[in-house]
Design an enzyme around this catalytic site. Structure first.
Site, PDB file in Angstrom:
ATOM      1  N   TYR B 290      12.178 -11.446 -81.076  1.00  0.00           N
ATOM      2  CA  TYR B 290      12.640 -11.173 -82.611  1.00  0.00           C
ATOM      3  C   TYR B 290      13.869 -10.211 -82.459  1.00  0.00           C
ATOM      4  O   TYR B 290      13.689  -9.122 -82.052  1.00  0.00           O
ATOM      5  CB  TYR B 290      11.318 -10.647 -83.366  1.00  0.00           C
ATOM      6  N   TYR B 340      18.282 -16.411 -89.849  1.00  0.00           N
ATOM      7  CA  TYR B 340      17.434 -15.556 -90.057  1.00  0.00           C
ATOM      8  C   TYR B 340      16.107 -16.264 -90.866  1.00  0.00           C
ATOM      9  O   TYR B 340      16.028 -16.280 -92.131  1.00  0.00           O
ATOM     10  CB  TYR B 340      17.677 -14.209 -90.840  1.00  0.00           C
TER      11      TYR B 340
END
Lengths: 135, 382
Positions: B290, B340
């Protein structure tokens, strides 16, 4: 309520001790009435012993600067950039605040700092400055 | 070796919308388009679905998704905590539902108009400044500012500079440059480009250290390995999946651990996964980490033991995380380079790597790590 920031939301019940202290110019930390654990930010129950009774411990307000940034978001900056700091209080508590009356080129990680109570907007907040630097 | 209960589940479908800056349609439409695409990919029908998992802050209500996709009846729903940090926990939820028999076919979905609608990186996105609270009263208005206080300590302790962070940003855009779904498709950047981009949080994060803001949706379909073997794609097993929520943890304002040069939650999920799967850092062929901000990748590389503490900068500079390196990281370009979608697009890439269908395919990928810091999973070829 937004889940991503729930943990930083102030509860008028759980955090009252602290802000009443600020209004009186004192840095008051929550200390478990049963096992004496200091809990900051405060929580309704002591994670060490399960007590829901809290005493206060007045902090010396002295500590060291653990980390810092300049808060000046490009799309909505403050009129004056603010220095946001993490302070390790001598009481063993880590505290988020702003650095007051210190120039950017004077900031050093681990520098000693102490609390000063300053009017920010229409609210008094506990800020930190060099020892003896509060006005 | 004791097998993790999560070994009893497999990812059989992935689906997504286009990733853009302006989708021009509702978040619900993005969610159901992604869900349908994932079911089509799996070769399953809406009527097969009996479980749904999404994020705490996803705006798409389960009943609305059921009604729109035409699922007959769903008997398991759950939501993961902590926004993107909980993205990989969706796999744990879905696997637990399948392993326990609570559901047979679970669709995980996440969809939003994060650029054309509510932008998480803008001051005020989560309620704005408060006169009295623990963080935002002092000017911590955005995730970039909140995370940067953490990263500054790491920079101080290890002598790391913003240019070191930039080297991750260069790799992410290099991977994105050959991925047609990526915002940075055909647009690699140099370290000089990075160093010329504007400060978001001085002296820690520049614009090119920050993830994209994107509109789009991603969905995955999870079922049992037995059922997976009858479906159309190579089986992708959930070999282990877990979370860490320790006493002193906060999410974006994670300042109350003793040592801010470490990520204790990531260290815990790493230890749990290595124990439950019997695997170690040397067994991982691709890591999907991440990357809301470049430095989070540094913390995760160290927490999972891919390199020593304080060594992530050198590990990256030595070429280890590029295609052809020892541990290719975020081969789709990650959240910095591709899009994203709150981490779900990185999970979809992990599945493509294990199927052998990624545009930046790593040869013979057997085990892929997916980490969102506070939750992580190891996926493997069945």
């Amino acid at each position: 309520m937004e889940p991503m920031t729930t943990a930083s939301t102030v509860s008028p019940w759980d955090d009252a001790i602290f802000w009443e202290g600020v209004d009186g110019g004192r840095l008051l930390l929550a200390r478990c009435a049963r096992c004496s654990r200091i809990q900051h930010p405060p929580s309704p129950m002591c994670p060490s012993c399960g007590s829901v009774s809290w005493d206060v411990q007045e902090s010396s307000g002295k500590g060291r600067l653990h980390s810092w940034i300049v808060s000046h978001h490009p799309s909505r900056p403050d009129a004056e950039p603010r220095v946001v700091v993490l302070v390790d209080l001598d009481d063993g508590v880590r505290f988020v605040s702003n650095l007051h009356n210190v120039q950017l080129d004077e900031i050093q990680v681990d520098m000693p700092v102490e609390v000063t109570f300053q009017l920010v907007g229409d609210t008094v907040l506990p800020l930190f400055t060099r020892p003896g630097g509060g006005t | 070796m004791t097998r993790s209960p999560h070994h009893q589940a497999a990812i059989v479908g992935i689906g997504q919308t286009e990733f853009s800056k302006r989708s021009g349609r509702s978040e619900l439409q993005l969610a159901v388009e992604a869900a349908r695409a994932a079911l089509d990919d799996a070769g399953l029908r809406p009527a097969d679905v009996d479980g749904l998992v999404t994020f705490d802050i996803d705006s798409n209500d389960e009943t609305a998704v059921v009604r729109s996709v035409g699922m007959t009846e769903v008997r398991w729903t759950s939501r993961t905590p902590q926004g993107g940090a909980g993205s990989v926990a969706t796999l744990q939820h879905a696997a637990a539902a399948v392993a326990s028999g609570a559901a047979d076919v679970v669709v995980i979905y996440r969809a939003f108009n994060e650029r054309s609608g509510r932008r998480y990186g803008q001051p005020g996105a989560f309620g704005g400044r408060r006169t009295r609270d623990w963080h935002r009263a002092y000017g911590l208005d955005t995730p970039a500012q909140q995370f940067a206080l953490w990263f500054q300590r790491y920079m101080h302790m290890y002598g790391v500079t913003n240019a070191d962070f930039g080297r991750y940003g260069v790799v992410a855009r290099q991977h994105a440059a050959t991925n047609p779904n990526a915002w940075f498709y055909q647009r690699p950047i140099t370290l000089e480009d990075h160093q010329r981009s504007r400060w978001i949080v001085e002296p820690i994060l520049r614009l090119l250290d920050c993830c994209q803001e994107s509109d789009g949706g991603v969905a995955c379909v999870v079922t049992s390995p037995e059922r997976a073997r009858d479906l159309r794609h190579p089986v992708v097993l959930i070999e282990g999946a877990t979370q860490s929520n320790p006493t002193d943890g906060y999410v974006t304002t994670n300042y109350y651990h003793q040592d801010l040069t470490r990520y204790p939650e990531a260290e815990s999920v790493a230890a749990q996964l290595w124990k439950s799967t019997g695997l170690g850092p040397g067994d991982i062929d691709v890591a999907m980490l991440y990357d809301a901000f470049s430095p989070v990748v540094f913390y995760q590389l160290e927490a999972f033991g891919f390199c020593g503490r304080g060594e992530a900068g050198d590990f990256i500079a030595d070429g280890n995380i590029q295609l052809g390196g020892r541990l290719p990281v975020n081969t789709n370009g990650g959240l910095l380079g591709e899009a994203y979608i709150h981490g779900m697009n990185n999970i979809a890439e992990a599945v493509r790597q294990l199927r052998g269908t990624a545009v930046n395919q790593v040869p013979r990928a057997e085990h892929v790590l997916c980490s969102s810091g506070r939750s992580a999973a190891v996926l493997g070829r069945g």
